[in-house]
Design an enzyme around this catalytic site. Structure first.
Site, short mmCIF file in Angstrom:
data_model
loop_
_atom_site.label_atom_id
_atom_site.label_comp_id
_atom_site.label_asym_id
_atom_site.label_seq_id
_atom_site.Cartn_x
_atom_site.Cartn_y
_atom_site.Cartn_z
N LEU A 86 64.41 -41.42 35.59
CA LEU A 86 64.87 -41.34 36.98
C LEU A 86 63.75 -40.83 37.88
O LEU A 86 63.53 -41.37 38.97
CB LEU A 86 66.10 -40.44 37.08
CG LEU A 86 66.71 -40.35 38.48
CD1 LEU A 86 67.21 -41.70 38.95
CD2 LEU A 86 67.84 -39.32 38.50
N GLU A 88 58.72 -17.70 51.57
CA GLU A 88 59.14 -18.94 52.24
C GLU A 88 59.75 -18.61 53.58
O GLU A 88 60.59 -17.72 53.69
CB GLU A 88 60.16 -19.67 51.37
CG GLU A 88 60.71 -20.93 52.00
CD GLU A 88 61.91 -20.66 52.91
OE1 GLU A 88 62.04 -21.38 53.92
OE2 GLU A 88 62.69 -19.75 52.62
N HIS A 125 57.37 -28.18 50.30
CA HIS A 125 58.30 -29.01 49.55
C HIS A 125 58.63 -30.31 50.28
O HIS A 125 59.53 -31.04 49.89
CB HIS A 125 59.59 -28.23 49.26
CG HIS A 125 59.40 -27.17 48.21
ND1 HIS A 125 58.92 -25.92 48.52
CD2 HIS A 125 59.60 -27.18 46.88
CE1 HIS A 125 58.85 -25.21 47.41
NE2 HIS A 125 59.25 -25.94 46.40
#
Length: 774
Positions: A26, A680, A709
């Protein structure tokens, strides 16, 4: 139904299954689609075949009811967002133009549009995409995915149960959309959302669903009376629908507590409960509410989050107790098997006796089926399995790998003084600033640089014997030279060596520590197409020799600017491993901390003046219920301080955390006593900077201004705007400028452009500060 008939009716099922395929087919198909090498039709065919293969494996193993709808191209919470039509305004045009590309735009962003925020799924290392909601959100049902996958399974002649994120959990996981006041509570949209769920349930019923599972893991957390009332209202309304399948409400990761009587009284047809680890208390709680008369109970007695074999006798004892508490008792893993690798049988390099201690998704499925058979037909029918299980458990308990007297002696000798750094931060910071001589708003990165195909090929060639150690090390040195040269040219102030030698921030260290086992094929989804291979923490931990000194000192030899030594902290080493379950986590953390302490000392001795000890998992491992948090944070912060407690005053200790909600661990962040923390902040618009300021955090901090990301390149203006937001909360003399996280998963072109923009932003704001214009 009597206990005897409940036992006779017992069947096997699971909540969900790994999505990736045996060779991560996948991941390869999706990334091929992103790069234009795979068509949408090919991607859909690959996905359909992976689903069919997984369902057939489950059915052939003896699972009576397979889950559907748990398969995802990126994230099941994002799938729920699509299902209820909660598409953010900025993504609507992309979704309308092409549903698949729009889906990936929500997940990853585009150069023009930012993605949804991403954070950890409860206390796991899986990341979900946070729904963005507001008072103007309009929901609309889109059950195409859920109905389509159900029909695929039914066409194979299988009994199938669609799995949906429950409406209460969906809203409790959501956040106010950009521009919506922070005090907006998405749960206020429940009455607007429930008719959409009713429509989806009716669609599934019409497609042939007899049961539908609604996952409500948010209810295992501490919940207010208003939130519990909302859950009661939700399941009263859904449970009394006339056109619906039977409803199974599932919870996992902890005990339901005060939510259990709410769901037990609701007009639903069954509950699925976790009975492992901290959720073992569900057994007594269920008895206290009088059980589930007239309802189905799916008992999660096989740990769905760890890789150790089940204790069959203990599980059968729990199941036996449950027989008198429900109309029907079925057997399952404690949660979706998404959180474990696919097949332990693929691990040919693990010593056979040790391999018998391990159970990945396929083995756990077999355990579930075995327990269901023993419950339904009697333990005589599984006598051979019980005997083998007892032998394997005894083998592990008596193995010398699990008990090293020297390691335990050192651990027991740790004193409070070992976990306290001296002098205080105030005094240390003076020494560090004099030694490092950094400009205001110093720039750095988090550690890793892109892992190119050439690097991965070199590691594979070394493993396969196609190249020798000397050739491999020359390749690593060449990569470090390129990384250092780029950082100097870009103008970064504190450099990193880029970690080209590291396959993973935990596995790299695990492979060099005693007590750990590494896998070849033990891939687990972290987010999207990002898969990791968590090592297995099987025994007592020690460090035979230095792990990072060689490459850090080589990088430092190439530049006059400081190069950070990069270590993974003890809590993250536990959280991102499959940890041993035969001793307290606090003891395991202490052993890892002592090994890392030796590495800190050796880096210092080699001349490293900045050392980063990453703890991105500190928040993720926080117990879901408040009652367990103080004890956890006490040993977790102690383990970090034990790692760094011997560092010299002039050595600047950094730490890093990413993709979690930090507000409820700010005191713990303070207690780490690190000199600098990077976190973050880009997707959450500097929320963590405000949280640090509200706490009065006294040390230096770098809230990220570059979301790594996403493949998009943030402009210098965008980074400047985020930096200005950071300065509203953190004084300039204590503010660093850095990305959100490491750059391992990104490509060099976007990294170069993004970091150049980051440095430009820092210089622009420095100039404004020096001129008094800010």
């Amino acid at each position: 139904m009597t206990a005897k008939s409940a036992a006779a009716a017992a069947r096997a099922t699971v909540y969900g299954y790994p999505r990736q395929g045996p060779d991560r087919e996948l991941k390869k198909a999706i990334e091929g689609y992103w790069k234009g090498r795979v068509t949408a039709d090919t991607l859909h065919r690959t996905a359909a075949e992976l689903r069919r293969s997984a369902w057939r494996q489950l059915a052939e193993a003896g699972v009576h009811e397979v889950p559907t709808g748990d398969f995802s191209y990126y994230d099941h919470v994002l799938d729920a967002t699509v299902m209820v039509g909660a598409i953010p305004d900025r993504h609507r045009a992309a979704v309308k133009a092409d549903a698949l590309d729009g889906y990936f735009a929500m997940a990853r962003g585009t150069q023009e549009v930012a993605p949804l925020e991403m954070t950890k799924w409860f206390d796991t290392n899986y990341h979900y995409l946070v729904p963005e909601l507001g008072p103007d959100t309009v929901f609309a049902a889109d059950s195409a995915k859920q109905v389509g996958e159900l029909r695929e399974a039914l066409a194979l002649g299988l009994a199938a149960r669609p799995v949906l994120v429950g409406p209460v959990t969906y809203l409790l996981l959501a956040k106010p959309a950009p521009g919506v006041p922070d005090d907006f509570e998405p749960l206020t949209l429940l009455d607007r959302l429930l008719p959409v769920y009713a429509e989806v349930l009716a669609d599934l019923r019409a497609a042939g669903a007899e049961w539908v599972q609604l996952d409500e893991p948010a209810l295992v957390q501490d919940r207010t009376p208003a939130e519990l009332n909302a859950a009661a209202r939700a399941y009263r309304e859904l449970g009394t629908l006339t056109d619906r399948p039977r409803l199974l409400v599932a919870s996992y990761f902890d005990r339901l507590g005060e939510a259990l009587p709410v769901l037990a009284k609701a007009p639903v047809d069954g509950l699925a409960l976790d009975f492992t680890g901290p959720a073992a208390g569900n057994l007594d709680d269920l008895a206290a509410v009088g059980g589930l008369p007239g309802k189905r109970l799916v008992a999660g007695v096989v740990d769905g989050r760890n890789i150790w074999i089940n204790d069959f006798e203990r599980s059968l004892s729990v199941l036996g107790t449950l027989l008198g508490l429900a109309d029907r008792v079925d057997v399952s893993a404690s949660c979706s098997l998404l959180h474990v690798p696919l097949d332990a049988a693929a691990e040919r390099d693990i010593e056979p006796q040790i391999a018998r201690w391990l159970a990945f998704a396929r083995q756990k499925t077999t355990e579930v089926v075995t327990l269901a058979r023993g419950l339904a037909r009697g333990t005589d029918t599984i006598a051979a399995e019980l005997a083998a299980n007892r032998a394997d458990l005894a083998s592990r308990a008596g193995s010398p790998i699990t008990h090293d007297p020297a390691v335990r002696s050192r651990s027991h000798a740790v004193t409070v003084a070992d976990t306290r750094r001296s002098p205080s931060y105030t005094e240390r910071s003076v020494a560090q600033r004099a030694h490092l001589n950094l400009p205001p708003l110093p720039t750095t990165t988090i550690g890793s640089f892109p892992q190119t195909g050439e690097l991965r090929t070199a590691r594979a060639d070394l493993r396969a014997g196609r190249i020798g150690t000397a050739a491999y090390e020359r390749r690593i040195e060449a990569e470090i030279r390129e990384v250092i040269a780029f950082q100097e040219k870009a103008g970064l102030d504190v450099l990193v060596h880029g970690e080209p030698e590291r396959n993973d921030m935990v596995q790299y260290f695990a492979e060099q520590l005693t007590g750990y086992l590494a896998t070849r094929h033990g891939w687990v989804q972290s987010y999207g197409t990002r898969y990791v291979r968590p090592p297995i923490l099987a025994g007592d931990i020690s460090r035979p020799e230095p792990m990072t000194v060689r490459w850090t000192t080589y990088a430092q030899s190439l530049t006059s600017r400081p190069v950070k030594g990069m270590l993974t902290g003890p809590v993250t080493m536990l959280a991102w491993s499959f940890v041993r379950d035969d001793q307290p986590l606090s003891e395991t953390a202490r052993q890892v901390a002592l090994a890392l302490r030796d590495e800190v000392n050796d880096l210092e001795a080699a001349g490293t003046s900045v050392i980063q000890v990453d703890e991105p998992a500190l928040r993720e491992t926080l117990p879901l219920r408040a009652a367990g948090r103080a004890a956890y944070l006490a040993w977790a912060t102690e383990a970090f301080r034990l790692t760094t407690g011997g560092a010299r005053p002039a050595t600047q200790i950094h730490t890093h955390m990413c993709y979690a909600e930090f507000g409820d661990v700010v005191q713990a962040i303070d207690d780490l006593d690190a000199d600098v923390i990077s976190l973050e902040a880009a997707r959450s618009h500097m929320q963590v900077a405000r949280e640090l300021a509200e706490h009065g955090y006294p040390r230096e901090a770098g809230p990220g201004v570059y979301d790594i990301h996403s493949p998009r390149v943030p402009s210098a203006a965008e980074a400047t705007a985020l930096l200005r937001k950071g300065l509203e909360a953190i004084p300039a003399e204590r503010l660093w400028v850095n990305p959100d996280c490491g750059l391992k998963t990104r490509g060099w072109p976007e990294v170069r452009a993004s970091l150049e923009n980051l440095v430009t932003a820092a210089r622009e704001v420095r100039g404004q500060l020096s001129s008094g214009a800010f």
